[in-house]
Write a protein that holds these residues in place. Sequence first.
Motif, PDB file in Angstrom:
ATOM      1  N   TYR A  92      65.271 127.256  47.907  1.00 55.89           N
ATOM      2  CA  TYR A  92      63.879 127.667  48.164  1.00 55.89           C
ATOM      3  C   TYR A  92      62.869 126.623  47.713  1.00 55.89           C
ATOM      4  CZ  TYR A  92      61.096 131.488  50.025  1.00 55.89           C
ATOM      5  OH  TYR A  92      60.316 132.263  50.826  1.00 55.89           O
ATOM      6  N   LEU A  93      63.350 125.423  47.432  1.00 54.93           N
ATOM      7  CA  LEU A  93      62.471 124.285  47.147  1.00 54.93           C
ATOM      8  C   LEU A  93      62.647 123.211  48.214  1.00 54.93           C
ATOM      9  CD1 LEU A  93      63.019 124.015  43.290  1.00 54.93           C
ATOM     10  CD2 LEU A  93      60.862 124.598  44.421  1.00 54.93           C
ATOM     11  N   GLU A  94      63.302 123.571  49.308  1.00 59.05           N
ATOM     12  CA  GLU A  94      63.630 122.584  50.326  1.00 59.05           C
ATOM     13  C   GLU A  94      62.396 121.950  50.959  1.00 59.05           C
ATOM     14  OE1 GLU A  94      67.137 125.385  50.049  1.00 59.05           O
ATOM     15  OE2 GLU A  94      64.954 125.611  50.149  1.00 59.05           O
ATOM     16  N   ASP A  95      61.308 122.700  51.069  1.00 61.76           N
ATOM     17  CA  ASP A  95      60.064 122.145  51.622  1.00 61.76           C
ATOM     18  C   ASP A  95      59.641 120.923  50.814  1.00 61.76           C
ATOM     19  OD1 ASP A  95      57.125 121.792  52.060  1.00 61.76           O
ATOM     20  OD2 ASP A  95      57.361 123.567  53.319  1.00 61.76           O
ATOM     21  N   ASN A  96      59.712 121.035  49.495  1.00 65.07           N
ATOM     22  CA  ASN A  96      59.340 119.925  48.615  1.00 65.07           C
ATOM     23  C   ASN A  96      60.292 118.748  48.766  1.00 65.07           C
ATOM     24  OD1 ASN A  96      57.178 121.338  46.763  1.00 65.07           O
ATOM     25  ND2 ASN A  96      58.873 122.761  46.935  1.00 65.07           N
ATOM     26  N   LEU A  97      61.586 119.036  48.826  1.00 69.32           N
ATOM     27  CA  LEU A  97      62.566 117.963  48.965  1.00 69.32           C
ATOM     28  C   LEU A  97      62.361 117.194  50.266  1.00 69.32           C
ATOM     29  CD1 LEU A  97      65.900 119.628  47.747  1.00 69.32           C
ATOM     30  CD2 LEU A  97      64.250 118.304  46.424  1.00 69.32           C
ATOM     31  N   VAL A  98      62.241 117.927  51.358  1.00 68.67           N
ATOM     32  CA  VAL A  98      62.078 117.295  52.665  1.00 68.67           C
ATOM     33  C   VAL A  98      60.817 116.433  52.698  1.00 68.67           C
ATOM     34  CG1 VAL A  98      61.595 117.748  55.105  1.00 68.67           C
ATOM     35  CG2 VAL A  98      63.418 119.007  53.944  1.00 68.67           C
ATOM     36  N   ALA A  99      59.740 116.942  52.113  1.00 68.86           N
ATOM     37  CA  ALA A  99      58.484 116.187  52.104  1.00 68.86           C
ATOM     38  C   ALA A  99      58.620 114.863  51.371  1.00 68.86           C
ATOM     39  CB  ALA A  99      57.375 117.022  51.478  1.00 68.86           C
ATOM     40  N   LEU A 100      59.592 114.794  50.459  1.00 69.02           N
ATOM     41  CA  LEU A 100      59.810 113.573  49.689  1.00 69.02           C
ATOM     42  C   LEU A 100      61.002 112.769  50.194  1.00 69.02           C
ATOM     43  CD1 LEU A 100      59.142 115.015  46.110  1.00 69.02           C
ATOM     44  CD2 LEU A 100      57.591 113.652  47.535  1.00 69.02           C
ATOM     45  N   GLY A 101      61.539 113.153  51.349  1.00 74.26           N
ATOM     46  CA  GLY A 101      62.626 112.398  51.958  1.00 74.26           C
ATOM     47  C   GLY A 101      63.976 112.652  51.332  1.00 74.26           C
ATOM     48  N   ILE A 102      64.182 113.827  50.747  1.00 79.31           N
ATOM     49  CA  ILE A 102      65.428 114.156  50.059  1.00 79.31           C
ATOM     50  C   ILE A 102      66.127 115.286  50.797  1.00 79.31           C
ATOM     51  CG2 ILE A 102      66.433 114.985  47.898  1.00 79.31           C
ATOM     52  CD1 ILE A 102      63.869 113.863  46.519  1.00 79.31           C
ATOM     53  N   THR A 103      67.406 115.120  51.072  1.00 80.32           N
ATOM     54  CA  THR A 103      68.193 116.150  51.745  1.00 80.32           C
ATOM     55  C   THR A 103      69.101 116.838  50.733  1.00 80.32           C
ATOM     56  OG1 THR A 103      68.213 114.879  53.795  1.00 80.32           O
ATOM     57  CG2 THR A 103      69.835 116.645  53.594  1.00 80.32           C
ATOM     58  N   PRO A 104      68.990 118.165  50.593  1.00 78.71           N
ATOM     59  CA  PRO A 104      69.821 118.872  49.610  1.00 78.71           C
ATOM     60  C   PRO A 104      71.259 119.024  50.093  1.00 78.71           C
ATOM     61  CG  PRO A 104      68.534 120.445  50.875  1.00 78.71           C
ATOM     62  CD  PRO A 104      68.087 119.077  51.319  1.00 78.71           C
ATOM     63  N   ALA A 105      72.139 119.408  49.163  1.00 79.46           N
ATOM     64  CA  ALA A 105      73.543 119.633  49.514  1.00 79.46           C
ATOM     65  C   ALA A 105      73.718 120.945  50.255  1.00 79.46           C
ATOM     66  CB  ALA A 105      74.400 119.626  48.249  1.00 79.46           C
ATOM     67  N   ALA A 106      72.809 121.894  50.012  1.00 72.97           N
ATOM     68  CA  ALA A 106      72.855 123.199  50.679  1.00 72.97           C
ATOM     69  C   ALA A 106      71.443 123.738  50.758  1.00 72.97           C
ATOM     70  CB  ALA A 106      73.751 124.168  49.911  1.00 72.97           C
ATOM     71  N   GLN A 107      71.233 124.662  51.692  1.00 71.41           N
ATOM     72  CA  GLN A 107      69.897 125.234  51.865  1.00 71.41           C
ATOM     73  C   GLN A 107      69.914 126.742  51.708  1.00 71.41           C
ATOM     74  OE1 GLN A 107      68.188 125.369  55.876  1.00 71.41           O
ATOM     75  NE2 GLN A 107      70.105 124.581  56.718  1.00 71.41           N
ATOM     76  N   TRP A 108      68.801 127.266  51.204  1.00 76.20           N
ATOM     77  CA  TRP A 108      68.597 128.700  50.971  1.00 76.20           C
ATOM     78  C   TRP A 108      68.866 129.503  52.235  1.00 76.20           C
ATOM     79  CZ3 TRP A 108      65.282 132.064  53.439  1.00 76.20           C
ATOM     80  CH2 TRP A 108      64.979 133.280  52.806  1.00 76.20           C
ATOM     81  N   SER A 109      69.487 130.685  52.052  1.00 77.30           N
ATOM     82  CA  SER A 109      69.710 131.582  53.200  1.00 77.30           C
ATOM     83  C   SER A 109      69.898 133.004  52.693  1.00 77.30           C
ATOM     84  CB  SER A 109      70.942 131.153  53.998  1.00 77.30           C
ATOM     85  OG  SER A 109      72.130 131.398  53.252  1.00 77.30           O
ATOM     86  N   ILE A 110      69.783 133.943  53.622  1.00 76.23           N
ATOM     87  CA  ILE A 110      70.075 135.346  53.352  1.00 76.23           C
ATOM     88  C   ILE A 110      70.986 135.865  54.459  1.00 76.23           C
ATOM     89  CG2 ILE A 110      67.955 135.790  52.071  1.00 76.23           C
ATOM     90  CD1 ILE A 110      66.759 137.005  54.615  1.00 76.23           C
ATOM     91  N   ASN A 111      71.608 137.012  54.209  1.00 74.97           N
ATOM     92  CA  ASN A 111      72.459 137.676  55.206  1.00 74.97           C
ATOM     93  C   ASN A 111      73.529 136.738  55.751  1.00 74.97           C
ATOM     94  OD1 ASN A 111      70.838 139.996  54.954  1.00 74.97           O
ATOM     95  ND2 ASN A 111      69.447 139.305  56.559  1.00 74.97           N
TER      96      ASN A 111
END
Length: 327
Positions: free
Chosen positions: A73-92
């Motif tokens: 749930y911090l992916e917006d910040n990471l993407v804005a700084l050019g960083i790709t996470p290992a996994a992304q937030w999800s539900i269901n």
Amino acid sequence: MLNNKKRNGIMSSFLVLSLSLAGCSDSGENVTQTKDNEKKPATEELSTERILTDAMGHEVTIPANPKHIIASYLEDNLVALGITPAAQWSINDGAGLQDYLQVYLKDVPTIPSELPFEVVASFTPDLIIMSSAQEVEGSKYDQYAKIAPTYVVEVENNSDWREKLLSVGEIFEKTDEAKQVLEVYEKKATESKKIIQDSIGSESAAAIWLVNNNFYIVSENVSSGAVLYGDLGLSTPSVVKEISSTATGNWSAISLERLAELDADHIFLINSDKGNGAEMLKDPVWQNIPAVKNGHIYEYGAETSWLYSGVIANTQIIDGVVESLTK
């Protein structure tokens, strides 16, 4: 009415920034921009580990050039700084995720929003970033810290998203990049505010979310409410002010009867029931709300960024508001 060429130029400003400043790579590797505009691995800057104190007072060892980052749930910040996470937030089981970010994260696997310890560990992270202390209540922090260094960004939820972006920037030694991103956003917001005022003057607006046959209204100072009233200067309806004074979350339930009292000139409707018939929109009470009767309602799907907050989400919201109010 706004010249279309000028409006489109403003609406694309953040896209240009995200491509040129953040420097997202197809491989997902962290990169930065050199003076001659060539990409170089971030390892050249993050050459040594550092110790930072997080919002809860933990001294956290930030590894040099972390490659496997969990920051749900911090992916917006990471993407804005050019960083790709290992996994992304999800539900269901991955059915629900932050659709507005998928142009950047379409190949990134999902992780449940509850962040089960065993699932987090399966990604072998070298850094875990938690949005707030609420996510590590009880003994959870110690459990996550056994998996990887764990940094908590803030004590309370719903803090200023700008400060959150700067905090994430500090973790990755990208404070200057975060400030540049904010500078571009503020310029865009200021220009868009002028455009909207030239188009509709001091008229008011409200954001309404319809989900599972229930209506919710955004609070004045958080999420898309902060964009509408704070960044863009739209007038706040009295109903929004009253509900915001006692709100405990970003969105508050509101009855149809209370909506009938909504003194908003314009309504932005986030319709999560679109595929289910959206029966509530057929109700005579809804149909007789002045903004609805006057055709001043602008519908958005749940896949858009209206339910989220961050520099990318808010930029997309601004684009939608400008487009809707300057037609």
